[in-house]
Design a protein around this motif. Structure first.
Motif, mmCIF file in Angstrom:
data_model
loop_
_atom_site.group_PDB
_atom_site.id
_atom_site.type_symbol
_atom_site.label_atom_id
_atom_site.label_comp_id
_atom_site.label_asym_id
_atom_site.label_seq_id
_atom_site.Cartn_x
_atom_site.Cartn_y
_atom_site.Cartn_z
ATOM 1 N N GLN A 7 -18.251 -27.758 -5.712
ATOM 2 C CA GLN A 7 -18.508 -26.463 -6.841
ATOM 3 C C GLN A 7 -16.836 -26.780 -7.645
ATOM 4 O O GLN A 7 -16.551 -27.133 -8.484
ATOM 5 C CB GLN A 7 -18.169 -25.182 -6.818
ATOM 6 N N GLU A 8 -16.227 -26.583 -6.530
ATOM 7 C CA GLU A 8 -14.283 -26.633 -6.652
ATOM 8 C C GLU A 8 -14.411 -27.828 -7.663
ATOM 9 O O GLU A 8 -13.531 -29.052 -8.529
ATOM 10 C CB GLU A 8 -13.497 -26.834 -5.166
ATOM 11 N N ASP A 9 -14.757 -29.503 -6.495
ATOM 12 C CA ASP A 9 -14.904 -30.545 -7.046
ATOM 13 C C ASP A 9 -15.461 -30.566 -8.666
ATOM 14 O O ASP A 9 -14.582 -31.038 -9.438
ATOM 15 C CB ASP A 9 -15.731 -31.967 -6.361
ATOM 16 N N LEU A 28 -11.455 -27.322 -22.211
ATOM 17 C CA LEU A 28 -11.539 -27.838 -21.326
ATOM 18 C C LEU A 28 -12.713 -27.238 -20.827
ATOM 19 O O LEU A 28 -13.562 -26.403 -21.869
ATOM 20 C CB LEU A 28 -10.928 -26.251 -20.100
ATOM 21 N N VAL A 29 -13.604 -28.092 -20.475
ATOM 22 C CA VAL A 29 -15.000 -27.711 -19.648
ATOM 23 C C VAL A 29 -14.687 -27.362 -18.400
ATOM 24 O O VAL A 29 -14.720 -28.305 -17.359
ATOM 25 C CB VAL A 29 -15.711 -28.849 -20.617
ATOM 26 N N TRP A 34 -15.783 -19.542 -9.274
ATOM 27 C CA TRP A 34 -14.739 -19.323 -9.342
ATOM 28 C C TRP A 34 -13.494 -19.353 -9.080
ATOM 29 O O TRP A 34 -12.571 -19.288 -8.938
ATOM 30 C CB TRP A 34 -14.975 -18.109 -8.341
ATOM 31 N N ILE A 35 -13.768 -21.203 -8.814
ATOM 32 C CA ILE A 35 -12.386 -21.929 -9.085
ATOM 33 C C ILE A 35 -11.831 -22.184 -9.910
ATOM 34 O O ILE A 35 -10.941 -22.244 -10.924
ATOM 35 C CB ILE A 35 -12.730 -23.278 -8.225
ATOM 36 N N SER A 36 -12.877 -22.064 -11.252
ATOM 37 C CA SER A 36 -12.717 -22.677 -12.362
ATOM 38 C C SER A 36 -10.837 -21.916 -12.864
ATOM 39 O O SER A 36 -10.452 -21.718 -13.989
ATOM 40 C CB SER A 36 -13.578 -21.633 -13.193
ATOM 41 N N PRO A 37 -11.233 -20.106 -13.463
ATOM 42 C CA PRO A 37 -10.450 -19.406 -13.452
ATOM 43 C C PRO A 37 -8.888 -19.651 -13.110
ATOM 44 O O PRO A 37 -7.644 -20.179 -13.949
ATOM 45 C CB PRO A 37 -10.411 -17.922 -13.019
ATOM 46 N N SER A 38 -8.643 -20.419 -11.915
ATOM 47 C CA SER A 38 -7.098 -21.093 -10.936
ATOM 48 C C SER A 38 -7.830 -22.475 -12.087
ATOM 49 O O SER A 38 -6.138 -22.651 -12.348
ATOM 50 C CB SER A 38 -6.532 -20.978 -9.426
ATOM 51 N N ALA A 68 -10.274 -13.956 -19.987
ATOM 52 C CA ALA A 68 -11.812 -14.785 -20.373
ATOM 53 C C ALA A 68 -12.359 -15.345 -19.742
ATOM 54 O O ALA A 68 -13.459 -14.926 -19.590
ATOM 55 C CB ALA A 68 -10.930 -15.538 -21.651
ATOM 56 N N VAL A 69 -11.744 -16.479 -18.845
ATOM 57 C CA VAL A 69 -12.771 -17.667 -17.933
ATOM 58 C C VAL A 69 -13.186 -16.606 -16.863
ATOM 59 O O VAL A 69 -15.023 -16.829 -16.627
ATOM 60 C CB VAL A 69 -11.866 -18.455 -17.645
ATOM 61 N N SER A 70 -12.516 -15.634 -16.068
ATOM 62 C CA SER A 70 -13.903 -14.903 -15.230
ATOM 63 C C SER A 70 -14.853 -13.653 -15.701
ATOM 64 O O SER A 70 -15.982 -13.414 -15.321
ATOM 65 C CB SER A 70 -12.444 -13.870 -14.556
ATOM 66 N N ASN A 71 -14.514 -13.762 -16.524
ATOM 67 C CA ASN A 71 -15.532 -12.240 -17.952
ATOM 68 C C ASN A 71 -16.575 -12.962 -18.360
ATOM 69 O O ASN A 71 -18.225 -12.724 -18.117
ATOM 70 C CB ASN A 71 -14.456 -12.337 -18.719
ATOM 71 N N SER A 72 -17.009 -14.767 -18.354
ATOM 72 C CA SER A 72 -17.673 -15.231 -18.868
ATOM 73 C C SER A 72 -18.186 -15.811 -17.603
ATOM 74 O O SER A 72 -19.521 -15.594 -17.406
ATOM 75 C CB SER A 72 -17.175 -17.035 -19.670
ATOM 76 N N ILE A 73 -17.428 -16.203 -16.131
ATOM 77 C CA ILE A 73 -18.529 -16.515 -15.316
ATOM 78 C C ILE A 73 -19.048 -15.322 -14.318
ATOM 79 O O ILE A 73 -20.233 -14.991 -14.354
ATOM 80 C CB ILE A 73 -17.417 -16.903 -13.838
ATOM 81 N N GLU A 74 -18.258 -13.863 -14.631
ATOM 82 C CA GLU A 74 -19.373 -12.428 -14.220
ATOM 83 C C GLU A 74 -20.209 -11.964 -14.798
ATOM 84 O O GLU A 74 -21.479 -12.300 -14.420
ATOM 85 C CB GLU A 74 -17.938 -11.742 -14.020
ATOM 86 N N HIS A 75 -19.744 -11.891 -16.321
ATOM 87 C CA HIS A 75 -20.782 -10.995 -17.173
ATOM 88 C C HIS A 75 -21.636 -11.955 -18.326
ATOM 89 O O HIS A 75 -22.726 -11.494 -18.319
ATOM 90 C CB HIS A 75 -19.477 -10.182 -17.834
ATOM 91 N N GLY A 76 -20.975 -13.060 -18.039
ATOM 92 C CA GLY A 76 -21.988 -14.108 -19.394
ATOM 93 C C GLY A 76 -23.132 -15.309 -18.147
ATOM 94 O O GLY A 76 -24.272 -15.426 -17.905
#
Length: 171
Positions: A7-9, A28-29, A34-38, A68-76
């Protein structure tokens, strides 16, 4: 240290690590993991630096993109906060551009988009749910658009001085 999952890679390899040019847009895509917000915070901060964004505004904007990215991961996509090792269920697109106004100011227009289905936050022992308020407070304009195709967050920063009007050394 080797990655504990692909996932991180996967998240990191979806953007090209090269310096940004002033005036260039950001795209960015990211994997919905959970690595994506950082990754988004780091790349967005670098992009703002290339545009010589005032330091006193940078932290608010970086917080907004992270939320916004965290919300997409968790809520989207419904990825639980404590599930770092789950495979990602989709992608998040982050785009940003600096826009000039006719009055010698500039602002950032940021969009964060996912293809997930919005899920209301679950109840837990720790009070949560301040992310949208934080994003709203960090800028001038903020809207969340939900549809059958996913969720799109559009954000406009507060205006700042045009860099052409200030010398490169900040004096």
């Amino acid at each position: 240290m080797p990655s504990t999952s692909g996932q991180e890679d996967d998240a990191v390899n979806r953007w090209q690590a090269r310096p940004f040019r002033a005036g260039a847009a950001l795209r960015l895509v990211l994997a919905a993991g959970w690595i994506s917000p950082s990754v988004a915070r780091s790349r967005f901060r670098d992009w703002l630096g290339a545009h010589r964004w005032p330091e006193d505004e940078v932290d608010d904007l970086v917080l907004a993109v992270s939320e916004a990215v965290s919300n997409s991961i968790e809520h989207g996509y419904g990825v639980p906060v404590d599930s770092a090792l789950l495979p990602h269920p989709g992608q998040i697109e982050v785009t940003a551009a600096v826009k000039q106004s006719a009055v010698g100011a500039r602002h950032v227009e940021l969009t964060v988009r996912d293809a997930g289905t919005w899920r209301e936050p679950g109840q837990g022992p720790i009070p949560r749910g301040y992310g949208l308020d934080l994003m709203r407070a960090a800028g001038l304009y903020f809207v969340v658009e939900r549809s059958a195709e996913g969720t799109r967050i559009r954000f406009t920063s507060r205006p700042v001085a045009d860099i052409a009007a200030s010398p490169p050394d900040g004096r």
